[in-house]
Design an enzyme around this catalytic site. Structure first.
Site, PDB file in Angstrom:
ATOM      1  N   GLN A 126       0.806  -1.001   0.079  1.00  0.00           N
ATOM      2  CA  GLN A 126      -0.139  -0.014   0.022  1.00  0.00           C
ATOM      3  C   GLN A 126       0.966   1.153   0.018  1.00  0.00           C
ATOM      4  O   GLN A 126       1.449   1.527   1.088  1.00  0.00           O
ATOM      5  CB  GLN A 126      -0.891  -0.144   1.193  1.00  0.00           C
ATOM      6  CG  GLN A 126      -1.607   1.223   1.450  1.00  0.00           C
ATOM      7  CD  GLN A 126      -2.415   1.663   0.383  1.00  0.00           C
ATOM      8  OE1 GLN A 126      -3.167   1.002  -0.202  1.00  0.00           O
ATOM      9  NE2 GLN A 126      -2.445   2.974   0.075  1.00  0.00           N
ATOM     10  N   CYS A 127       1.089   1.753  -1.232  1.00  0.00           N
ATOM     11  CA  CYS A 127       2.199   2.814  -1.314  1.00  0.00           C
ATOM     12  C   CYS A 127       1.500   4.333  -1.008  1.00  0.00           C
ATOM     13  O   CYS A 127       2.608   5.004  -0.918  1.00  0.00           O
ATOM     14  CB  CYS A 127       2.745   2.612  -2.591  1.00  0.00           C
ATOM     15  SG  CYS A 127       3.870   1.284  -2.682  1.00  0.00           S
ATOM     16  N   GLY A 257     -10.943   1.464   2.687  1.00  0.00           N
ATOM     17  CA  GLY A 257     -11.875   0.926   1.823  1.00  0.00           C
ATOM     18  C   GLY A 257     -11.882   0.201   0.392  1.00  0.00           C
ATOM     19  O   GLY A 257     -11.806  -0.924   0.286  1.00  0.00           O
ATOM     20  N   GLU A 260      -7.306   2.569  -5.289  1.00  0.00           N
ATOM     21  CA  GLU A 260      -7.682   2.823  -6.799  1.00  0.00           C
ATOM     22  C   GLU A 260      -6.275   2.227  -7.639  1.00  0.00           C
ATOM     23  O   GLU A 260      -6.136   2.999  -8.432  1.00  0.00           O
ATOM     24  CB  GLU A 260      -8.065   4.061  -7.063  1.00  0.00           C
ATOM     25  CG  GLU A 260      -6.893   4.986  -7.013  1.00  0.00           C
ATOM     26  CD  GLU A 260      -7.048   5.872  -5.682  1.00  0.00           C
ATOM     27  OE1 GLU A 260      -7.430   5.370  -4.444  1.00  0.00           O
ATOM     28  OE2 GLU A 260      -6.463   6.883  -5.525  1.00  0.00           O
ATOM     29  N   ASN A 261      -5.581   1.355  -7.315  1.00  0.00           N
ATOM     30  CA  ASN A 261      -4.283   0.993  -8.013  1.00  0.00           C
ATOM     31  C   ASN A 261      -4.863   0.494  -9.570  1.00  0.00           C
ATOM     32  O   ASN A 261      -5.940   0.068  -9.815  1.00  0.00           O
ATOM     33  CB  ASN A 261      -3.615  -0.403  -7.546  1.00  0.00           C
ATOM     34  CG  ASN A 261      -2.959  -0.043  -6.038  1.00  0.00           C
ATOM     35  OD1 ASN A 261      -2.645   1.119  -5.775  1.00  0.00           O
ATOM     36  ND2 ASN A 261      -3.400  -0.850  -4.966  1.00  0.00           N
ATOM     37  N   HIS A 284     -16.787   4.798  -6.314  1.00  0.00           N
ATOM     38  CA  HIS A 284     -15.707   5.729  -6.114  1.00  0.00           C
ATOM     39  C   HIS A 284     -14.068   5.616  -6.685  1.00  0.00           C
ATOM     40  O   HIS A 284     -13.360   6.118  -7.150  1.00  0.00           O
ATOM     41  CB  HIS A 284     -15.623   5.894  -4.296  1.00  0.00           C
ATOM     42  CG  HIS A 284     -14.529   6.764  -4.140  1.00  0.00           C
ATOM     43  ND1 HIS A 284     -14.857   8.303  -3.936  1.00  0.00           N
ATOM     44  CD2 HIS A 284     -13.216   6.768  -3.813  1.00  0.00           C
ATOM     45  CE1 HIS A 284     -13.682   8.868  -3.434  1.00  0.00           C
ATOM     46  NE2 HIS A 284     -12.594   7.785  -3.615  1.00  0.00           N
ATOM     47  N   GLU A 285     -13.780   4.184  -6.385  1.00  0.00           N
ATOM     48  CA  GLU A 285     -12.483   3.695  -6.812  1.00  0.00           C
ATOM     49  C   GLU A 285     -12.383   3.540  -8.378  1.00  0.00           C
ATOM     50  O   GLU A 285     -11.299   3.910  -9.003  1.00  0.00           O
ATOM     51  CB  GLU A 285     -12.158   2.270  -6.189  1.00  0.00           C
ATOM     52  CG  GLU A 285     -12.327   2.088  -4.870  1.00  0.00           C
ATOM     53  CD  GLU A 285     -11.530   3.130  -3.975  1.00  0.00           C
ATOM     54  OE1 GLU A 285     -10.736   3.413  -4.401  1.00  0.00           O
ATOM     55  OE2 GLU A 285     -11.989   3.780  -3.071  1.00  0.00           O
ATOM     56  N   HIS A 288     -11.850   7.172  -9.833  1.00  0.00           N
ATOM     57  CA  HIS A 288     -10.484   7.262  -9.682  1.00  0.00           C
ATOM     58  C   HIS A 288      -9.464   7.058 -11.111  1.00  0.00           C
ATOM     59  O   HIS A 288      -8.346   7.515 -11.160  1.00  0.00           O
ATOM     60  CB  HIS A 288      -9.852   6.711  -8.710  1.00  0.00           C
ATOM     61  CG  HIS A 288      -9.781   7.476  -7.273  1.00  0.00           C
ATOM     62  ND1 HIS A 288      -9.213   8.781  -7.254  1.00  0.00           N
ATOM     63  CD2 HIS A 288     -10.163   6.859  -6.076  1.00  0.00           C
ATOM     64  CE1 HIS A 288      -9.414   9.099  -5.978  1.00  0.00           C
ATOM     65  NE2 HIS A 288      -9.976   8.231  -5.194  1.00  0.00           N
ATOM     66  N   GLU A 307      -9.488  13.659  -4.778  1.00  0.00           N
ATOM     67  CA  GLU A 307     -10.539  13.110  -3.697  1.00  0.00           C
ATOM     68  C   GLU A 307     -11.983  13.844  -4.149  1.00  0.00           C
ATOM     69  O   GLU A 307     -12.894  13.314  -4.262  1.00  0.00           O
ATOM     70  CB  GLU A 307     -10.335  13.061  -2.612  1.00  0.00           C
ATOM     71  CG  GLU A 307      -9.028  12.035  -2.262  1.00  0.00           C
ATOM     72  CD  GLU A 307      -9.385  10.463  -2.689  1.00  0.00           C
ATOM     73  OE1 GLU A 307     -10.465  10.146  -3.089  1.00  0.00           O
ATOM     74  OE2 GLU A 307      -8.397   9.745  -2.741  1.00  0.00           O
ATOM     75  N   ASP A 364      -0.495  10.660   6.039  1.00  0.00           N
ATOM     76  CA  ASP A 364      -1.191   9.687   6.676  1.00  0.00           C
ATOM     77  C   ASP A 364      -2.208  10.262   7.709  1.00  0.00           C
ATOM     78  O   ASP A 364      -3.293  10.204   8.174  1.00  0.00           O
ATOM     79  CB  ASP A 364      -0.617   8.494   7.035  1.00  0.00           C
ATOM     80  CG  ASP A 364      -0.151   7.569   5.802  1.00  0.00           C
ATOM     81  OD1 ASP A 364      -0.826   7.705   4.981  1.00  0.00           O
ATOM     82  OD2 ASP A 364       0.653   6.867   6.401  1.00  0.00           O
ATOM     83  N   TYR A 372     -12.399  15.348   0.199  1.00  0.00           N
ATOM     84  CA  TYR A 372     -13.561  14.674  -0.485  1.00  0.00           C
ATOM     85  C   TYR A 372     -14.528  15.447  -0.409  1.00  0.00           C
ATOM     86  O   TYR A 372     -14.972  15.611  -1.593  1.00  0.00           O
ATOM     87  CB  TYR A 372     -13.582  13.404   0.433  1.00  0.00           C
ATOM     88  CG  TYR A 372     -12.601  12.089   0.364  1.00  0.00           C
ATOM     89  CD1 TYR A 372     -12.723  11.170  -0.282  1.00  0.00           C
ATOM     90  CD2 TYR A 372     -11.331  12.604   1.008  1.00  0.00           C
ATOM     91  CE1 TYR A 372     -11.673  10.001  -0.051  1.00  0.00           C
ATOM     92  CE2 TYR A 372     -10.382  11.322   1.510  1.00  0.00           C
ATOM     93  CZ  TYR A 372     -10.766  10.480   0.540  1.00  0.00           C
ATOM     94  OH  TYR A 372      -9.504   9.234   0.742  1.00  0.00           O
TER      95      TYR A 372
HETATM   96 ZN   LIG Z   1     -10.613   8.186  -3.162  1.00  0.00          ZN
END
Ligand SMILES: [Zn+2]
Length: 590
Positions: A126-127, A257, A260-261, A284-285, A288, A307, A364, A372
């Site tokens: 998770q980058c 949740g 969006e890779n 949502h994803e 993106h 976002e 973070d 958002y």
């Molecule tokens: Zn998002």
């Protein structure tokens, strides 16, 4: 486009990375990745090149002429370590061998007992926002985009997926070897890989799902509408440019949740409820893929461009698929979340600005719904001022003008002023973007589904507990809104009644449980404690978990329970989640 990114040591005057070739070996027993990376620069470079890194063991640096001199500077708590290379004259390509630390913040290693199947280990990366630097040295800023290819080897029998096109699979003795290529340029935060016991099921022409065998069927059913969702998104946003849209079902400890890779959204299993009631998350994803992945924020200070636009697009796609009443209900629920964050930061706090300096701030720890939902409200104000048709045309011009680029807030605003010259007279752009709190006037939102909930909340305030039959038929947005709109504290007996009326004693919907447990904590309804313990152990989404713990810490009766509960569940959570909750509890003084 270039912008100085306060979260990166990258200096574009030294050179710019455009392509990477990875050779990655996954070692589950020592929980490290050995990575040899070949770097391609946009133009020949000479002298110093600064890269971002964190907790990496740098084994060697080479170029065609032989070894390259390098040194690693002292670590900064947020940025990590600056890796300085001294490139010989005219270097276009160089390679670095490195080993990740067992504590690499981009990685989570799961023992077999923490997976759905229980027989094989699982690894995922998770980058976002600035964790790619704990995997390999890079210009870890969203303003640098690169294409890549990769060879990944894992113990025989395990499978590897990446947010890229899989081009091959071979077995070499005790190892399985997978190859990938990513032809579309991405920023480092969208680099993603996972390894485990994974199988695939097709959903539609361009859509499918990867999951552990025991959850595959349920997942494929839950997300069975993804192809239609993709088509609806294309009608609003233009052609989908990433070839495939697949999902990877993550373990419950996944901190978000969804992530969006590109080509492969990573999604929490907590939304697989058997009724498709939380699959809006995928909208949502998916959005993106245009707003975020195609047009990317140049720095994390411009995060609202990712976002806010995605929340806006999500609302529009939902409206096209499920009607305006349902879409506006979702918007109204989001606005309640925003009001909560605005209250908790204070209306004059910099954290409530869409764009504000983040120097010295860990992205973070700064996470909130402001980029958002305030971003969404700003864009909705623009839509209302321009008229929907003109705004939709603007949206498509915006996407085609900046696709595969990373842009700043200023670049967006100047494009907006150029394309919609009257907009500045109708909407206070500066107030929305650079000032704290909310700008006036707020766009009006209404929904019949929302009215139904308001009526029942009014009944409750007048002393009538709502009837279970009606409420049980509500959709989860309505149930969540009802819980949010109740008074801050209610009688514990009423909590119990509402728990039954909304069917919460038997639900697996973690978002509803989150709302209910916070109400229960504020109201002193202590019968929920066993359920809360399960919630704290199994819900990995840090947004919900951190706010749940803050609520525990803020209420007299539960204050002393918060830290011990967190320490009991901490080891099952992702390092990012654990750090966010820990920080929040420390701030709350427990
Ligand atoms: Zn998002």
């Amino acid at each position: 486009m270039s912008a100085h990114d306060p979260h990166s040591y990258a200096d574009f005057s030294q050179g710019r990375i455009v392509h990477l070739a990875f050779d990655i070996s996954v070692d589950f027993s020592s929980r490290v990745l050995d990575i040899a990376t070949q770097f391609q620069l946009q133009a020949p470079a000479t002298g110093p090149l600064h890269l971002d890194s964190r907790n990496l063991e740098i084994l060697w640096v080479r170029c065609a002429g032989g070894p390259v001199a390098f040194e690693k500077h002292a670590s900064d708590p947020i940025l990590g370590e600056r890796l300085c290379l001294q490139l010989p004259a005219g270097t276009e390509q160089f390679s670095i061998g490195c080993r990740t630390s067992a504590q690499a913040d981009a990685l989570q290693w799961l023992a077999p007992q923490h997976t759905a199947g229980g027989a094989h280990p699982f690894l995922f990366s998770q980058c976002q926002a600035i964790h790619a630097r704990s995997l390999f040295p890079c210009q870890d800023t969203p303003s640098v985009r690169f294409t890549y290819e990769a060879r990944v080897s894992v113990p025989a029998g395990l499978s590897v997926v990446m947010a890229a096109e899989r081009t091959g699979h071979d077995r070499d003795g005790e190892r399985d070897l997978f190859t990938f290529r990513m032809p579309q340029p991405i920023p480092s935060y969208l680099f993603a890989l996972a390894a485990g016991d994974l199988v695939f099921q097709r959903i539609g022409e361009r859509t499918g799902v990867y999951a552990e065998p025991s959850v595959l069927e349920a997942a494929a059913w839950e997300f069975g509408e993804n192809e239609q969702r993709l088509e609806a998104a294309e009608r609003l946003l233009g052609p989908y440019l990433w070839d495939r849209y697949d999902l990877l079902i993550m373990p419950p400890s996944f901190p978000y949740g969804g992530m969006e890779n590109p080509r492969l959204t990573f999604v929490t299993p907590l939304v697989i409820l058997g009724d498709r009631s939380r699959t809006w998350l995928i909208t949502h994803e998916l959005a993106h893929a245009w707003t975020g992945n195609l047009i990317t924020n140049a720095t994390w200070e411009d995060f609202w461009l990712n976002e806010g636009w995605t929340t806006y697009a999500d609302s529009r796609i939902t409206e096209a698929l499920d009607g305006p009443d349902f879409a506006r209900l979702g918007d109204l629920l989001s606005v309640r979340d925003l009001e909560e964050d605005l209250r908790s930061f204070g209306l004059t706090s910099e954290r409530t600005c869409l764009h504000a300096s983040m120097r010295g701030v860990d992205p973070d720890q700064a996470f909130s719904v402001v980029p958002y939902i305030k971003g969404f409200l700003f864009l909705l104000s623009l839509e209302r001022a321009a008229g929907r048709q003109a705004f939709d045309e603007f949206l498509r011009r915006y996407i085609s003008a900046f696709r595969f680029q990373s842009i700043t807030t200023e670049e967006f605003l100047s494009f907006l002023r150029r394309e919609l010259p009257d907009i500045g007279a109708k909407v206070d752009l500066d107030a929305w973007v650079y000032r704290p709190g909310l700008a006036e006037p707020l766009p009006e939102l209404s929904s019949r589904l929302f009215e139904q909930v308001s009526l029942r909340v009014a009944d409750f305030s007048a002393g009538h507990l709502p009837k279970g039959e009606e409420m049980r038929k509500w959709n989860p947005y309505q149930k969540g809104l009802f819980l949010k709109m109740l008074p801050e504290k209610i009688a514990p007996a009423d909590c119990q009644q509402i728990e039954r009326s909304l069917g919460l004693h038997e639900t697996r919907d973690s978002v509803l449980l989150y709302e209910f447990y916070r109400l229960a904590i504020r109201s002193g309804y202590q019968e929920c404690l066993p359920g809360m313990e399960r919630f704290a152990a199994t819900v990995g989404r840090h947004y919900y978990l951190a706010r749940f713990f803050r609520c525990l810490a803020e209420n007299e009766w539960s204050r002393d329970l918060a830290r011990p509960l967190f320490e009991r569940v901490r080891s099952g959570h992702h390092p990012v989640t654990a750090a966010v909750v820990d920080h929040m509890l420390t701030q709350a003084g427990v």
